[in-house]
Design a protein around this motif. Sequence first.
Motif, PDB file in Angstrom:
ATOM      1  N   ARG A  42       2.184 -27.010 -18.101  1.00 57.85           N
ATOM      2  CA  ARG A  42       0.866 -26.824 -18.721  1.00 57.85           C
ATOM      3  C   ARG A  42       0.784 -25.550 -19.550  1.00 57.85           C
ATOM      4  N   TYR A  43       1.770 -24.654 -19.388  1.00 52.70           N
ATOM      5  CA  TYR A  43       1.718 -23.374 -20.089  1.00 52.70           C
ATOM      6  C   TYR A  43       2.461 -23.381 -21.419  1.00 52.70           C
ATOM      7  N   GLY A  44       3.327 -24.363 -21.629  1.00 54.43           N
ATOM      8  CA  GLY A  44       4.057 -24.395 -22.882  1.00 54.43           C
ATOM      9  C   GLY A  44       5.383 -25.121 -22.766  1.00 54.43           C
ATOM     10  N   VAL A  45       6.263 -24.883 -23.743  1.00 52.62           N
ATOM     11  CA  VAL A  45       7.563 -25.552 -23.831  1.00 52.62           C
ATOM     12  C   VAL A  45       8.649 -24.496 -24.010  1.00 52.62           C
ATOM     13  N   THR A  46       9.752 -24.658 -23.276  1.00 49.39           N
ATOM     14  CA  THR A  46      10.920 -23.791 -23.436  1.00 49.39           C
ATOM     15  C   THR A  46      12.136 -24.666 -23.717  1.00 49.39           C
ATOM     16  N   GLN A  47      12.960 -24.227 -24.658  1.00 48.73           N
ATOM     17  CA  GLN A  47      14.174 -24.982 -24.970  1.00 48.73           C
ATOM     18  C   GLN A  47      15.297 -24.576 -24.024  1.00 48.73           C
ATOM     19  N   LEU A  48      15.970 -25.591 -23.461  1.00 50.78           N
ATOM     20  CA  LEU A  48      17.148 -25.390 -22.628  1.00 50.78           C
ATOM     21  C   LEU A  48      18.379 -25.781 -23.431  1.00 50.78           C
ATOM     22  N   ILE A  49      19.505 -25.118 -23.156  1.00 50.07           N
ATOM     23  CA  ILE A  49      20.742 -25.485 -23.837  1.00 50.07           C
ATOM     24  C   ILE A  49      21.857 -25.638 -22.800  1.00 50.07           C
ATOM     25  N   PHE A  50      22.642 -26.694 -22.963  1.00 49.72           N
ATOM     26  CA  PHE A  50      23.822 -26.975 -22.161  1.00 49.72           C
ATOM     27  C   PHE A  50      24.980 -27.155 -23.143  1.00 49.72           C
ATOM     28  N   ASP A  51      26.172 -26.536 -22.904  1.00 48.49           N
ATOM     29  CA  ASP A  51      27.317 -26.818 -23.777  1.00 48.49           C
ATOM     30  C   ASP A  51      28.614 -26.798 -22.979  1.00 48.49           C
ATOM     31  N   ASP A  52      29.623 -27.467 -23.548  1.00 43.65           N
ATOM     32  CA  ASP A  52      30.896 -27.640 -22.846  1.00 43.65           C
ATOM     33  C   ASP A  52      31.574 -26.324 -22.518  1.00 43.65           C
ATOM     34  N   GLU A  53      31.402 -25.315 -23.366  1.00 39.62           N
ATOM     35  CA  GLU A  53      32.113 -24.052 -23.182  1.00 39.62           C
ATOM     36  C   GLU A  53      31.491 -23.189 -22.091  1.00 39.62           C
ATOM     37  N   ARG A  54      30.170 -23.228 -21.958  1.00 38.17           N
ATOM     38  CA  ARG A  54      29.499 -22.282 -21.045  1.00 38.17           C
ATOM     39  C   ARG A  54      28.843 -22.956 -19.850  1.00 38.17           C
ATOM     40  N   THR A  55      28.816 -24.275 -19.804  1.00 38.91           N
ATOM     41  CA  THR A  55      28.135 -25.010 -18.746  1.00 38.91           C
ATOM     42  C   THR A  55      29.156 -25.828 -17.963  1.00 38.91           C
ATOM     43  N   SER A  56      29.004 -25.857 -16.643  1.00 38.65           N
ATOM     44  CA  SER A  56      29.946 -26.593 -15.806  1.00 38.65           C
ATOM     45  C   SER A  56      29.874 -28.086 -16.108  1.00 38.65           C
ATOM     46  N   LYS A  57      30.972 -28.779 -15.813  1.00 43.27           N
ATOM     47  CA  LYS A  57      31.052 -30.204 -16.086  1.00 43.27           C
ATOM     48  C   LYS A  57      29.995 -30.987 -15.302  1.00 43.27           C
ATOM     49  N   SER A  58      29.747 -30.573 -14.045  1.00 44.50           N
ATOM     50  CA  SER A  58      28.776 -31.302 -13.218  1.00 44.50           C
ATOM     51  C   SER A  58      27.361 -31.149 -13.756  1.00 44.50           C
ATOM     52  N   VAL A  59      27.042 -29.954 -14.249  1.00 48.79           N
ATOM     53  CA  VAL A  59      25.711 -29.731 -14.826  1.00 48.79           C
ATOM     54  C   VAL A  59      25.570 -30.496 -16.136  1.00 48.79           C
ATOM     55  N   MET A  60      26.656 -30.521 -16.944  1.00 44.49           N
ATOM     56  CA  MET A  60      26.611 -31.283 -18.200  1.00 44.49           C
ATOM     57  C   MET A  60      26.399 -32.774 -17.929  1.00 44.49           C
ATOM     58  N   GLU A  61      27.009 -33.272 -16.862  1.00 44.60           N
ATOM     59  CA  GLU A  61      26.870 -34.678 -16.530  1.00 44.60           C
ATOM     60  C   GLU A  61      25.430 -35.017 -16.161  1.00 44.60           C
ATOM     61  N   ILE A  62      24.791 -34.137 -15.379  1.00 41.96           N
ATOM     62  CA  ILE A  62      23.381 -34.368 -15.028  1.00 41.96           C
ATOM     63  C   ILE A  62      22.521 -34.292 -16.274  1.00 41.96           C
ATOM     64  N   ALA A  63      22.770 -33.293 -17.122  1.00 38.02           N
ATOM     65  CA  ALA A  63      21.965 -33.097 -18.335  1.00 38.02           C
ATOM     66  C   ALA A  63      22.055 -34.310 -19.253  1.00 38.02           C
TER      67      ALA A  63
END
Length: 584
Positions: A42-63
């Motif tokens: 309700r307060y606003g929007v924030t952009q999230l970023i996931f990438d192969d170089e800095r994000t774990s494979k398991s987190v990328m799979e969920i994303a």
Amino acid sequence: MYRTHSNGELRAIHINKTVTLSGWVQKTRNKGFMIWVDLRDRYGVTQLIFDDERTSKSVMEIASKLGREFVIQVTGTVIERESKNPNMPTGDIEILVSEVTVLNESLTPPFTIENETDGGEDLRMKYRYLDIRRKPVRENLIFRHKVTMAVRNYLSEKSFVEVETPYLIKSTPEGARDFVVPSRMNAGQFYALPQSPQTFKQLLMVGGMDKYFQIVKCFRDEDLRADRQPEFTQIDCEMAFVEQEDILNTFEGLTRHLLQEINGVTLSAFPRMTYDEAMKKYGNDKPDIRFGMEFGELNEVAQHKDFSVFNQAELVVAISVPGGNSFTRKEIDSLIDWVKRPQVGALGMVYCRCNEDGTYKSSVDKFYDANDLAKWAEVTDAKPGDLICVLSGNANKVRAQLSALRMELAEKLGLRNPKEFAPLWVVDFPLLEWDEETNRFHAMHHPFTSPKPGQLELLATNPGAVKANAYDLVLNGNEIGGGSIRIHDKETQALMFDYLGFTPTEAKAQFGFLMDAFQYGAPPHGGIAFGLDRLVAILGGQETIRDFIAFPKNNSGRDVMIDAPAPLDKTQLEELSLQLNLKS
């Protein structure tokens, strides 16, 4: 901890900070090696970023499997956004996500949860809980909260006390239809839901509460429209030991406070107008005075020729439309068709063009010469370049018809600026109005309104001429509040019931509790009630109250989200001693 910050909170000063956010997935953009997610609360929007170089494979799979409106929790680091978005408060940053948890999956919503949505009103009302996630609806509800809190704070500082009154009360014959509630424990008897807390707030004055208010639900079983709901909210107020001037000053102060606090608008003293003047100048008792087009009565200057339409009319009345001479013949014909609609009911419209060279051209030139038309222009204050629109007929009907045309033209010409506020007190209403169907007088407001001082005796000789000690507060052509000084003695109240057609037995049965209370030292008192839904809508720059109600009903009085009203099963009906005879 589900979150350390809201989605509208993070800025460049938070860069390199580890944060936890929760919310709904507004949208995703998946490039395969890089995924962006807009996370909303309700307060606003924030952009999230996931990438192969800095994000774990398991987190990328969920994303990669996140869908619209999934509820998620993420933990990550605030980093500077490469492509900044100046249109977002959080547009300088994004969150490099290291952990993500799906708190709840979501079906694909039936419409887009965006400011501009692809969902129609009926669909959005059915899924109102989704519609509330959209920023315009959410901000309207927050805006309503701000208005409500400003009201509470102002009245509390003025020594008003908020007191709750009952919802299950007794049905009374005055006003709109009641919603009724059958009593299981008292078979064959019914409660009614209150149309207002009127008698209870008067009893609180008898009880010595002195200054009362309540932000309260009220209920009326009547035909609906865009600015009317079967259940609505009032700012209900009453004061003891006051005259009309005290009420007007107090609640003019409240309205000025709201306009300043909510809209940043400072206004001086509100103008006042009698009911008779409002009807004569504008054709209704809640005129919009943000623009002119006051009525001009043409009987003296239009009924001396052979035009039988005018000669046979009780009233010939007109307005001058600023710049209206620029209207094409097709546009004028469409106005004539508009006033002929059943909703307006006029038989036609005469018009007169006021040319820039000072000449006139009317649709009835056969009957009126230039001198006649110049007098029309004088009465209506028409200038070169204007258009005079004339209606005629029964006085009451034609005033209402011209009033409707005036408002239609104001909309067409853009004269109703929602950011401009023009309040007005309308005073000296008739105490009674004649009802052709029942062939008797009814109270214009309610039967507890007192006559103006010195006019009580007129009830016996000329009841239609008696003025009420009543007042309405109008804002931008909408009645936002109304009230009166009340009758506070048993004899006068009994007399009023008599003139309204109640027998002593009926008056005792319906209102005996109030008349009994008046015998125990009732103080002089009066009050006012504001329609909170309408007030909030106008302060918010709109006139449709539904947009500012969390779960509104539709135009048929139905809640399409929960499918109400709905039938009761046979057991419930039997417990309530009810039997339905429904025709197939």
